[in-house]
Each structure stands twice: as structure tokens, then as C-alpha cells.
Design a protein around this motif. Structure first.
Motif, PDB file in Angstrom:
ATOM      1  N   SER A   1       0.599  -1.416  -0.062  1.00 57.89           N
ATOM      2  CA  SER A   1       0.177  -0.024   0.129  1.00 57.89           C
ATOM      3  C   SER A   1       0.148   1.376  -0.098  1.00 57.89           C
ATOM      4  CB  SER A   1      -1.286  -0.146   1.114  1.00 57.89           C
ATOM      5  OG  SER A   1       0.010  -0.157   2.300  1.00 57.89           O
TER       6      SER A   1
ATOM      7  N   THR B   1       0.963   5.675  -1.211  1.00 57.44           N
ATOM      8  CA  THR B   1       0.723   6.282   0.557  1.00 57.44           C
ATOM      9  C   THR B   1       1.749   6.993  -0.318  1.00 57.44           C
ATOM     10  OG1 THR B   1       1.038   4.917   2.037  1.00 57.44           O
ATOM     11  CG2 THR B   1      -1.595   5.194   0.841  1.00 57.44           C
TER      12      THR B   1
ATOM     13  N   THR C   1      -7.800   8.741   0.712  1.00 62.30           N
ATOM     14  CA  THR C   1      -6.607   7.338   1.346  1.00 62.30           C
ATOM     15  C   THR C   1      -7.135   8.471   3.111  1.00 62.30           C
ATOM     16  OG1 THR C   1      -5.154   6.843  -0.078  1.00 62.30           O
ATOM     17  CG2 THR C   1      -4.449   6.741   2.350  1.00 62.30           C
TER      18      THR C   1
ATOM     19  N   SER D   1      -2.639   0.267   6.956  1.00 61.45           N
ATOM     20  CA  SER D   1      -1.796   0.439   5.812  1.00 61.45           C
ATOM     21  C   SER D   1      -1.768  -1.396   6.202  1.00 61.45           C
ATOM     22  CB  SER D   1      -0.333   0.663   6.413  1.00 61.45           C
ATOM     23  OG  SER D   1       1.285   0.182   6.240  1.00 61.45           O
ATOM     24  N   GLU D   2      -0.902  -1.554   4.690  1.00 59.00           N
ATOM     25  CA  GLU D   2      -1.314  -3.296   4.641  1.00 59.00           C
ATOM     26  C   GLU D   2       0.373  -3.745   5.731  1.00 59.00           C
ATOM     27  OE1 GLU D   2      -0.760  -4.393   0.737  1.00 59.00           O
ATOM     28  OE2 GLU D   2      -2.278  -3.510   0.471  1.00 59.00           O
TER      29      GLU D   2
END
Length: 173
Positions: free
Chosen positions: A64, A68, A124, A150-151
Motif C-alpha cells: 500500500s 501513500t 486515502t 496500512s498493509e
């Protein structure tokens, strides 16, 4: 020839290690503002003048991160007095309240000049933590911005928040 090359390489490596050791110590406002950043943070922008600004990217190891930008910004602006400092803080918070999907969060107890909120950037959701100090004729703003999800997971978010808190502690001392 070989000995000279060895000495040059050794000298360059020694110089590089000295540079790396001190790269995380930051000085602004002609040396009146000092702080330390975590070693993994990457300086991505510096603006000299008034205001003086330093921006650091906090690497997010997840997929991700390609869409971002987790970042920490320190801004130092000259202000003549406490009233001007208050105006600076109020102006910054007015800008924050105008952000898309702005939502205030509960401020930590006893931290009068700290603000927590969420807002959207480019679709986001981000979590913002802002702290302010007035010192030596300067308004100092620490702004920590990370994706709300966030991943990379909670461990990364906790490490980001700890790094932000560590910078705040070094700015506040």
C-alpha cells in the motif's frame, strides 16, 4: 598504487560512517532548534528561510506504500511573542479543519498544544498528530502523517507513532 587505493577506500568508508552516525541529528533555526530522527527515516525535502521546513519519509514496507506517503514534517517559523504563536497554531488548525473528511480525535491528557485528527488525501484516510512549541522567538510545529490503514499492520503504525513521539521528546526538551 594498490596501497593508495586501499587507503582512499578506507578513508571514504570511515568518512561515510561518520556522516551516517550524525545524519539523524537535525539542527534548524540557526542552531536554536535541535531534534533527532530515527535512523530509517529519509529526508525528502528541506526549505530554508522563514518558515524553515524539514520533511522526512517514514518507509512503509507494505504494497500500500506505493499509493501513500507516511511522513513527518518539522516547521520552524519566527514569531515575535506568545500571541503570534497562538495565531500560528490557530491558523494551522483552521487549515486542518478545512481538509476533506476532517475528524478531530481526543488529544492526550495534559498536552495543550497537541492535536490529533484524521482526514483524507487523494481518497486515502490519514491519521495526523500535530504538536506545537514556542521557543526562542520561534513557533515549532511537528506534524506526523501516516495512512490510517496500512498493509504493513499495527506493528509498523506503532513504530511510526513511537518515532514521532521520540522526535517530539527531543524537540520538547
Amino acid at each position: 598504487m594498490r596501497l593508495t587505493r586501499y587507503m582512499v577506500v578506507t578513508a571514504l568508508l570511515a568518512l561515510a560512517s561518520i556522516t551516517v552516525a550524525h545524519a539523524d541529528d537535525i539542527s534548524m533555526a540557526s542552531g536554536s532548534v535541535h531534534f533527532t530522527t530515527p535512523a530509517g527515516w529519509v529526508g525528502i525535502m528541506q526549505v530554508d528561510g522563514d518558515p524553515e521546513v524539514r520533511v522526512f519519509q517514514v518507509p512503509d514496507p507494505s504494497p500500500s506504500a506505493s499509493t501513500t506517503l507516511a511522513r513527518v514534517t518539522v516547521t520552524v517559523k519566527q514569531v515575535p511573542d506568545a500571541q503570534a504563536f497562538g495565531d500560528y497554531v490557530n491558523g494551522a488548525m483552521a487549515k486542518a479543519r478545512n481538509m476533506k473528511d476532517y475528524q478531530a480525535s481526543t488529544r492526550p491528557s495534559g498536552e495543550q498544544n497537541s492535536f490529533l485528527y484524521t482526514a483524507s488525501e487523494s481518497g486515502t484516510q490519514y491519521t495526523y498528530t500535530e504538536r506545537y512549541w514556542f521557543r526562542h522567538g520561534h513557533a515549532i510545529q511537528l506534524r506526523c502523517v501516516r495512512p490510517s490503514a496500512s498493509e504493513a499492520g499495527q506493528a509498523w503504525a506503532a513504530a511510526f507513532d513511537k518515532g514521532c513521539n521520540d522526535v517530539a521528546a527531543s524537540l520538547g526538551s
